[in-house]
Design a protein around this motif. Structure first.
Motif, PDB file in Angstrom:
ATOM      1  N   ALA A 146     116.824 -28.988 -45.933  1.00  0.00           N
ATOM      2  CA  ALA A 146     115.803 -30.180 -46.273  1.00  0.00           C
ATOM      3  C   ALA A 146     116.371 -31.700 -46.048  1.00  0.00           C
ATOM      4  O   ALA A 146     115.664 -32.582 -45.586  1.00  0.00           O
ATOM      5  CB  ALA A 146     115.248 -30.053 -47.546  1.00  0.00           C
ATOM      6  N   GLU A 147     117.483 -31.754 -46.672  1.00  0.00           N
ATOM      7  CA  GLU A 147     117.993 -33.130 -46.373  1.00  0.00           C
ATOM      8  C   GLU A 147     118.389 -33.664 -44.945  1.00  0.00           C
ATOM      9  O   GLU A 147     118.214 -34.629 -44.473  1.00  0.00           O
ATOM     10  CB  GLU A 147     119.348 -33.172 -46.946  1.00  0.00           C
ATOM     11  CG  GLU A 147     119.342 -33.201 -48.595  1.00  0.00           C
ATOM     12  CD  GLU A 147     120.680 -33.147 -49.254  1.00  0.00           C
ATOM     13  OE1 GLU A 147     121.674 -32.958 -48.696  1.00  0.00           O
ATOM     14  OE2 GLU A 147     120.659 -33.542 -50.632  1.00  0.00           O
ATOM     15  N   GLN A 148     118.629 -32.411 -44.020  1.00  0.00           N
ATOM     16  CA  GLN A 148     118.806 -32.724 -42.531  1.00  0.00           C
ATOM     17  C   GLN A 148     117.528 -33.115 -41.988  1.00  0.00           C
ATOM     18  O   GLN A 148     117.533 -34.024 -41.001  1.00  0.00           O
ATOM     19  CB  GLN A 148     119.579 -31.609 -42.048  1.00  0.00           C
ATOM     20  CG  GLN A 148     119.657 -31.563 -40.547  1.00  0.00           C
ATOM     21  CD  GLN A 148     120.904 -32.729 -40.213  1.00  0.00           C
ATOM     22  OE1 GLN A 148     121.732 -32.739 -41.268  1.00  0.00           O
ATOM     23  NE2 GLN A 148     120.803 -33.193 -39.057  1.00  0.00           N
ATOM     24  N   ILE A 149     116.441 -32.549 -42.386  1.00  0.00           N
ATOM     25  CA  ILE A 149     115.122 -32.878 -41.881  1.00  0.00           C
ATOM     26  C   ILE A 149     114.797 -34.100 -42.168  1.00  0.00           C
ATOM     27  O   ILE A 149     114.422 -35.048 -41.307  1.00  0.00           O
ATOM     28  CB  ILE A 149     113.908 -31.862 -42.227  1.00  0.00           C
ATOM     29  CG1 ILE A 149     114.421 -30.301 -42.000  1.00  0.00           C
ATOM     30  CG2 ILE A 149     112.814 -32.187 -41.937  1.00  0.00           C
ATOM     31  CD1 ILE A 149     113.500 -29.172 -42.468  1.00  0.00           C
ATOM     32  N   ASP A 168     120.884 -26.883 -34.457  1.00  0.00           N
ATOM     33  CA  ASP A 168     122.444 -27.152 -33.734  1.00  0.00           C
ATOM     34  C   ASP A 168     123.288 -27.838 -34.724  1.00  0.00           C
ATOM     35  O   ASP A 168     124.317 -27.573 -34.918  1.00  0.00           O
ATOM     36  CB  ASP A 168     122.285 -27.517 -32.272  1.00  0.00           C
ATOM     37  CG  ASP A 168     121.460 -26.448 -31.490  1.00  0.00           C
ATOM     38  OD1 ASP A 168     121.489 -25.339 -31.817  1.00  0.00           O
ATOM     39  OD2 ASP A 168     121.239 -26.867 -30.403  1.00  0.00           O
ATOM     40  N   ASP A 169     122.788 -29.041 -35.003  1.00  0.00           N
ATOM     41  CA  ASP A 169     123.240 -29.975 -35.909  1.00  0.00           C
ATOM     42  C   ASP A 169     123.743 -29.230 -37.123  1.00  0.00           C
ATOM     43  O   ASP A 169     124.917 -29.680 -37.645  1.00  0.00           O
ATOM     44  CB  ASP A 169     122.507 -31.165 -36.354  1.00  0.00           C
ATOM     45  CG  ASP A 169     122.385 -32.030 -35.310  1.00  0.00           C
ATOM     46  OD1 ASP A 169     123.070 -32.102 -34.188  1.00  0.00           O
ATOM     47  OD2 ASP A 169     121.258 -33.084 -35.031  1.00  0.00           O
ATOM     48  N   LEU A 170     122.958 -28.482 -37.857  1.00  0.00           N
ATOM     49  CA  LEU A 170     123.161 -27.988 -39.093  1.00  0.00           C
ATOM     50  C   LEU A 170     124.547 -26.668 -38.756  1.00  0.00           C
ATOM     51  O   LEU A 170     125.380 -26.732 -39.701  1.00  0.00           O
ATOM     52  CB  LEU A 170     122.144 -26.971 -39.674  1.00  0.00           C
ATOM     53  CG  LEU A 170     121.039 -28.076 -40.314  1.00  0.00           C
ATOM     54  CD1 LEU A 170     119.771 -27.343 -40.767  1.00  0.00           C
ATOM     55  CD2 LEU A 170     121.403 -28.650 -41.631  1.00  0.00           C
ATOM     56  N   THR A 178     120.488 -21.621 -39.939  1.00  0.00           N
ATOM     57  CA  THR A 178     118.981 -21.313 -40.289  1.00  0.00           C
ATOM     58  C   THR A 178     118.160 -21.141 -39.007  1.00  0.00           C
ATOM     59  O   THR A 178     119.031 -20.968 -37.786  1.00  0.00           O
ATOM     60  CB  THR A 178     118.773 -22.776 -41.043  1.00  0.00           C
ATOM     61  OG1 THR A 178     117.176 -22.798 -41.324  1.00  0.00           O
ATOM     62  CG2 THR A 178     118.811 -23.878 -39.826  1.00  0.00           C
ATOM     63  N   ASP A 179     117.158 -20.699 -39.073  1.00  0.00           N
ATOM     64  CA  ASP A 179     116.080 -20.635 -38.050  1.00  0.00           C
ATOM     65  C   ASP A 179     114.874 -21.482 -38.079  1.00  0.00           C
ATOM     66  O   ASP A 179     114.816 -22.374 -39.120  1.00  0.00           O
ATOM     67  CB  ASP A 179     115.628 -19.286 -38.077  1.00  0.00           C
ATOM     68  CG  ASP A 179     115.073 -18.873 -39.362  1.00  0.00           C
ATOM     69  OD1 ASP A 179     114.584 -19.637 -40.133  1.00  0.00           O
ATOM     70  OD2 ASP A 179     115.057 -17.550 -39.735  1.00  0.00           O
TER      71      ASP A 179
END
Length: 495
Positions: A146-149, A168-170, A178-179
């Protein structure tokens, strides 16, 4: 092909470093001139502000005197070699006088340095998102995703990155697997944050997110949602007839739907605080006042302090001239001082030349557009190009361009960029040349006075301008309308 040597005579024009610096100084606006002067004051100790009390002079002279009395330092070379240093032009009286150019406008009071200036403190958009994210019941893995989003949201509040790129970043940067399904689920929760509309991937989704929070306000909101879901392209292109036929809407219903959609915020992220964004204020470089029908031009120089050569450095040279024992260390010190004084003198002369060039150029512009500065009527603007001002001031066109770049003038009718007064000419039916700025002003007035239910087409605007005596083509009208950021007639139409 054999190699050979030959002598050739060429005539080349090269700019000295001083000329290059002068050109750069000329195009610096008043808003950042103060920073440029501060840099020079820090780099050159021989340059100082005229109103500054220098307390370091005694220290500098003592340090210089100690070098003279140092018995451990051996003299190199003959005495005549060091006596050949000519410092007469550096110790003349009057060098420490304030320059005859005015670098401070006396019409403005000095700012009180002790005055406390309040600063705006508010929560940024990203901080607001993270605060709301902390209210969700998420495990550590979901929190990282969620923080990445949230970190991928732009300043407008949109998620314009592809979900595959976020995955890809995660994976590569945080080693988090994740998916797409998990990201979509978390994104739905983020889209419920305030302000309404954040996390949308396009304008259509942003508006729909905001409308769906108003479903309790009546049936008209449900209809507006249907319009955006099924007829978004028709709505943006204002093909209202197609929407009315498809949904069987009356004019009153369609007006109410448009009213509801227009109230929505297309950039929700822009309303959540401006922390970190610099507020830019226009600082005019010139002031033009109307004194009983006579225009008076003044240069805003409150950001340029009075500069002079440091008295301490001049006294050090005088001590050297009076001294009898002159060794190599003193010679090196004198050469260093001469270099710094030369640099300081050049900078003061460059500031003076900058002020004179700005005043001469602006005075020529004021005289050329005298009627506009008296009345403020844009139709009074005359056609003017850089060449016209260059001929009046005997300056190069490139110099006039540097002056006009990023400079502003304040008048009683408002503050204008100098480039505003430059425009091409257009010939009327009577053979008179008028400014294209005048044509644009009349075109703007015609469009502002039109009936919005039946706006004028480009053909109609061309006919109206030709009736006023302006020999203009339809494609030229379309070009001027686009330059004024005015949409076509269909997009200006309202119900």
């Amino acid at each position: 092909m054999s190699l050979h040597q030959s002598l050739q005579q060429k005539l080349l024009q090269k700019l000295s470093p001083q000329q290059i610096q002068l050109m750069k100084l000329l195009q610096v606006p008043t808003a950042i001139l103060d920073e440029r002067i501060k840099e020079e004051l820090e780099e050159n100790p021989a340059l100082e502000q005229a109103d500054e009390d220098s307390h370091d002079d005694e220290f500098e002279k003592d340090e210089f005197t100690e070098a003279n009395e140092d018995d451990d330092y051996q003299t190199e070379g003959s005495e005549d070699e060091y006596e050949n240093i000519d410092i007469s032009e550096y110790v003349q009286d009057g060098d420490d006088d304030i320059g005859d150019y005015k670098t401070r406008d006396e019409n403005y009071p000095e700012l009180d340095d002790s005055k406390v200036i309040p600063h705006k403190v508010e929560t940024s958009f990203m901080e607001l998102m993270l605060q709301q994210l902390g209210l969700l019941n998420l495990n550590d893995h979901q929190l990282k995703v969620a923080e990445q989003i949230v970190g991928s949201l732009d300043d407008d509040g949109y998620l314009r990155r592809e979900i595959s790129a976020i995955i890809d970043d995660l994976a590569f940067r945080q080693n988090v697997d994740t998916d797409e399904k998990e990201i979509e689920a978390l994104l739905l929760q983020i889209q419920q944050f305030d302000p309404p509309g954040v996390g949308a991937r396009d304008l259509q989704e942003c508006l729909l997110l905001q409308l769906k929070r108003k479903t309790d306000q009546g049936k008209i909101i449900d209809t507006a949602i249907k319009v955006l879901e099924k007829y978004f392209d028709e709505f943006t292109k204002k093909h209202y007839e197609k929407i009315q036929r498809a949904l069987n809407l009356s004019d009153e219903q369609l007006r109410e739907i448009i009213s509801q959609i227009v109230k929505l915020n297309p950039k929700p992220g822009g309303t959540a605080g401006d922390t970190g964004k610099n507020t830019n204020y226009v600082i005019p470089d010139f002031f033009i006042a109307n004194n009983v029908g006579k225009l008076e031009l003044t240069l805003n120089s409150k950001n340029a302090p009075d500069l002079r050569i440091s008295e301490g450095y001049r006294d050090m040279l005088k001590d050297y001239e009076k001294g009898t024992k002159k060794d190599k260390r003193q010679k090196d010190a004198v050469l260093f001082i001469k270099q710094k004084i030369d640099s300081a003198k050049w900078f003061i002369d460059a500031i003076k030349q900058r002020q004179n060039t700005l005043l001469n150029t602006m005075e020529a512009i004021m005289n050329y557009q005298y009627n506009f500065f008296l009345t403020g009527d844009e139709t009074a603007l005359r056609p003017m190009i850089l060449k016209d001002i260059a001929e009046m001031t005997n300056l190069d066109i490139s110099t006039v361009s540097r002056v006009a770049n990023s400079k502003f003038v304040q008048t009683e009718f408002g503050t204008y960029r100098l480039k505003f007064f430059f425009s091409e000419s257009l010939q009327t039916d009577s053979g008179e040349e008028v400014s294209t700025r005048e044509v644009k002003k009349i075109l703007t007035d015609l469009i502002s006075e039109e009936t919005k239910k039946h706006p004028y087409s480009d053909e109609k605007l061309t006919e109206m301008l030709q009736e006023k005596g302006y020999n203009i083509a339809r494609r030229t009208v379309a070009k001027y309308r686009e330059q004024l950021n005015i949409p076509v007639a269909r997009l200006r139409k309202i119900l």
